[in-house]
Write an enzyme that holds these catalytic residues in place. Structure first.
Site, short mmCIF file in Angstrom:
data_model
loop_
_atom_site.label_atom_id
_atom_site.label_comp_id
_atom_site.label_asym_id
_atom_site.label_seq_id
_atom_site.Cartn_x
_atom_site.Cartn_y
_atom_site.Cartn_z
N HIS A 162 0.83 -1.12 0.00
CA HIS A 162 0.11 0.07 -0.12
C HIS A 162 0.88 1.28 -0.10
O HIS A 162 1.25 1.74 1.10
CB HIS A 162 -0.94 -0.20 1.16
CG HIS A 162 -1.72 1.06 1.12
ND1 HIS A 162 -3.15 0.98 1.93
CD2 HIS A 162 -2.18 2.34 0.51
CE1 HIS A 162 -3.90 1.91 1.79
NE2 HIS A 162 -3.09 2.71 1.07
N ASP A 203 1.12 2.65 3.97
CA ASP A 203 0.10 3.48 3.45
C ASP A 203 1.10 5.08 2.82
O ASP A 203 0.60 5.92 3.57
CB ASP A 203 -0.87 3.67 4.27
CG ASP A 203 -1.98 4.84 3.76
OD1 ASP A 203 -1.97 5.01 2.22
OD2 ASP A 203 -2.87 5.11 4.33
N ASN A 238 -5.21 6.74 -6.75
CA ASN A 238 -5.58 7.83 -6.66
C ASN A 238 -4.39 9.08 -7.07
O ASN A 238 -4.06 9.87 -6.28
CB ASN A 238 -5.89 8.19 -5.28
CG ASN A 238 -5.08 7.99 -4.35
OD1 ASN A 238 -3.99 7.17 -4.49
ND2 ASN A 238 -5.14 8.69 -3.18
N HIS A 271 -5.69 -0.30 6.22
CA HIS A 271 -5.25 0.76 7.22
C HIS A 271 -6.47 0.57 8.41
O HIS A 271 -6.90 1.67 8.64
CB HIS A 271 -4.84 2.05 6.72
CG HIS A 271 -5.86 2.54 5.59
ND1 HIS A 271 -7.39 2.39 5.72
CD2 HIS A 271 -5.53 3.22 4.39
CE1 HIS A 271 -7.73 2.97 4.51
NE2 HIS A 271 -6.82 3.52 3.94
N HIS A 325 1.55 5.27 -2.19
CA HIS A 325 1.03 6.25 -3.02
C HIS A 325 2.35 6.98 -3.72
O HIS A 325 2.99 7.92 -2.78
CB HIS A 325 0.20 7.33 -2.39
CG HIS A 325 -0.90 6.72 -1.76
ND1 HIS A 325 -2.22 6.40 -2.39
CD2 HIS A 325 -1.34 6.11 -0.69
CE1 HIS A 325 -3.05 5.97 -1.69
NE2 HIS A 325 -2.51 5.55 -0.41
N PHE A 326 2.99 6.58 -4.70
CA PHE A 326 3.99 7.26 -5.22
C PHE A 326 3.98 8.52 -6.01
O PHE A 326 4.68 9.04 -6.80
CB PHE A 326 4.91 6.28 -6.07
CG PHE A 326 5.90 5.21 -5.13
CD1 PHE A 326 5.77 5.56 -3.63
CD2 PHE A 326 6.62 4.54 -5.49
CE1 PHE A 326 6.71 4.79 -2.99
CE2 PHE A 326 7.34 3.69 -4.96
CZ PHE A 326 7.54 3.67 -3.58
N ARG A 327 2.55 8.67 -6.14
CA ARG A 327 2.17 10.09 -6.73
C ARG A 327 2.50 10.31 -8.00
O ARG A 327 2.23 11.60 -8.94
CB ARG A 327 2.76 11.24 -5.91
CG ARG A 327 2.57 11.38 -4.33
CD ARG A 327 0.95 11.30 -4.03
NE ARG A 327 0.98 11.28 -2.53
CZ ARG A 327 -0.27 11.21 -1.90
NH1 ARG A 327 -1.24 10.56 -2.71
NH2 ARG A 327 -0.56 11.37 -0.64
N HIS A 367 3.42 14.22 1.31
CA HIS A 367 2.86 15.57 0.82
C HIS A 367 4.18 16.47 1.33
O HIS A 367 4.99 16.07 2.13
CB HIS A 367 1.69 16.12 1.75
CG HIS A 367 0.50 15.13 1.47
ND1 HIS A 367 0.06 15.46 0.14
CD2 HIS A 367 -0.21 14.38 2.23
CE1 HIS A 367 -1.11 14.52 0.31
NE2 HIS A 367 -1.19 13.87 1.47
N HIS A 425 -10.94 1.30 1.20
CA HIS A 425 -10.48 2.33 2.19
C HIS A 425 -11.83 2.58 2.81
O HIS A 425 -12.81 2.94 2.20
CB HIS A 425 -10.25 3.66 1.49
CG HIS A 425 -9.95 4.81 2.68
ND1 HIS A 425 -8.86 5.48 2.63
CD2 HIS A 425 -10.97 5.28 3.25
CE1 HIS A 425 -9.13 6.47 3.49
NE2 HIS A 425 -10.29 6.27 3.97
#
Length: 424
Positions: free
Chosen positions: A58, A290, A92, A223, A60-62, A294, A176
């Site tokens: 899980h 997760d 996402n 999560h 999020h490498f954006r 940012h 989620h």
């Protein structure tokens, strides 16, 4: 005696215990394990411990669309230094990974930049063509509440056909689980306010709803954050459950401000302790970071406007290994949740030192720990909620038989590949 391309020698974690052994590797796979083996090349790690590398299921490498926060190059470098040889990236992004074309384009970007292997989730939303993505996606992701991105599903009824297609595909449906209808939208100025807007009831309600609406799917609840959810998600015959390091180590009373703002939220000390105990007892299937970076500037916004999420792919395994060193956790529990079970659940031949598995290995010295410091981490975002925590970072990392990191220095070139397209 048979000669292999590479032999890795050390104190190897095999079938739940350490033993002095040689691991024979051909074509990136483990082909032999024995007391003595011959090889064209040899890596002898002496008395250091050789473990299976972790799978972070899980992250999020954006990429695409938010690469000022992270990309596959920086995210995979962080993963590598954290002993993670494979990451599963969430959909996402901008645009979201909700079409076959978007999935293919993200795979191409990842293959060109990633140092570690990867799999890609596709999004479930009304009207998406599940069948067209099922062959390339490692799994599907369903968002039941608003969070980063624009993939909130308005109601489970709106994706009834899509969920049926996911079930037919046989792929995992990762969820989620927060009930948007119960999520409060009151102004928030603190972690306590954020928790009140997204209560434990909000999570538990979502788990109940999705268990009923997607009963034919292979459910994976992401999560888990509330003790109220534990009886709903642990030990269920048709579902698996994930916990994060931040939900078992951090809570709303930590002075983190916006840096502790995540979805689902950090909760009470009692919640954290209940989750830690369940993890310690081996009741969670997986642990995943997760990893949701940012920038510092974004996190410096007023609490209500600051985005939710924190980085963790580089610190998850080392911090858990420190807990093993301190005898707070059994090594078998950590290896099961970070290495073995993610591979089993998502059909990836990684996470074990056994013949037929990818030669993904980490080398650690439990006598050499250091504190987590943002200045020494590789994520593009430049901060960590685990600042100052003790950790056991890997000394070397091998991905499919290639030495990719040694004594803290990157060794190999871009080596990552899609575990689905390459059949793991």
């Amino acid at each position: 005696m048979r000669s292999t391309e590479l032999v890795v020698e050390g104190e190897c974690y095999i079938s739940g215990r350490f033993e002095r052994a040689c691991i024979g590797i051909d074509g990136g796979k483990i082909v032999a394990i024995a007391r003595n083996l011959e090889g064209e090349r040899r890596l002898d790690f002496g008395s250091r411990k050789v473990l299976p590398a972790a799978i972070d299921s899980h992250v999020h490498f954006r990429e695409p669309g938010m690469t000022h926060k992270e990309d596959f190059g920086t995210g995979s470098l962080a993963a590598l230094h954290g002993g993670v040889s494979c990451v599963l990236d969430m959909p996402n992004t901008v645009p979201p990974t909700s079409t076959a074309r978007a999935l293919e384009e993200k795979a191409e970007a990842a293959a060109s930049r990633s140092l570690v292997d990867f799999g890609l989730f596709a999004a479930v939303r009304p009207g998406v063509d599940i069948a067209s993505m099922a062959g390339r996606a490692v799994g599907f992701k369903l968002y039941m509440a608003g969070t980063t991105g624009d993939l909130l599903v308005p109601s489970l009824a709106s994706v009834e056909e899509e969920l049926a297609e996911v079930a037919r595909s046989g792929k995992v449906l990762a969820v989620h689980a927060e009930d948007e209808s119960l999520r409060r939208k009151e102004p928030a100025e603190s972690l306590d306010d954020h928790m009140r807007n997204r209560t434990g009831d909000c999570e538990a309600s979502a788990v109940r709803k999705v268990a009923k609406a997607a009963e034919a799917c292979r459910l994976h609840i992401c999560h888990v954050s509330s003790r109220d959810s534990l009886p709903l998600v642990l030990g269920q015959p048709r579902a698996t459950a994930e916990v994060t390091p931040h939900h078992i180590l951090l809570d709303r009373d930590r002075p983190l401000g916006t840096y502790g703002k995540v979805n689902p939220p950090l909760r009470t000390r009692a919640d954290r302790q209940a989750l830690f105990l369940a993890f310690k007892e081996g009741r969670f299937d997986t642990m995943a970071s997760d990893h949701a970076p940012h920038t510092i500037d974004e996190k410096k916004e007023d609490f209500d406007f600051a985005p939710s999420g924190m980085p963790g792919v580089e610190t998850m395994f080392p911090v858990m290994l420190q807990h093993v060193r301190d005898r707070h956790l059994a090594l078998a529990t950590v290896v099961k949740a970070l290495c073995e079970r993610p591979g089993e659940i998502f059909g990836i031949r990684k996470g074990r030192i056994d013949t037929g598995y990818d030669a993904d290995l980490v080398v650690v010295d439990f006598m050499e720990g250091r504190e987590v410091r943002a200045d020494n981490l590789y994520s593009k975002c430049g901060w960590t909620a685990y600042e100052g925590m003790p950790a056991v970072f890997p000394k070397a990392v091998i991905v499919r038989g290639e030495l990719m990191m040694n004594d803290g220095e990157q060794e190999g070139e871009r080596h990552g590949r899609d575990v689905v397209a390459s059949d793991g």
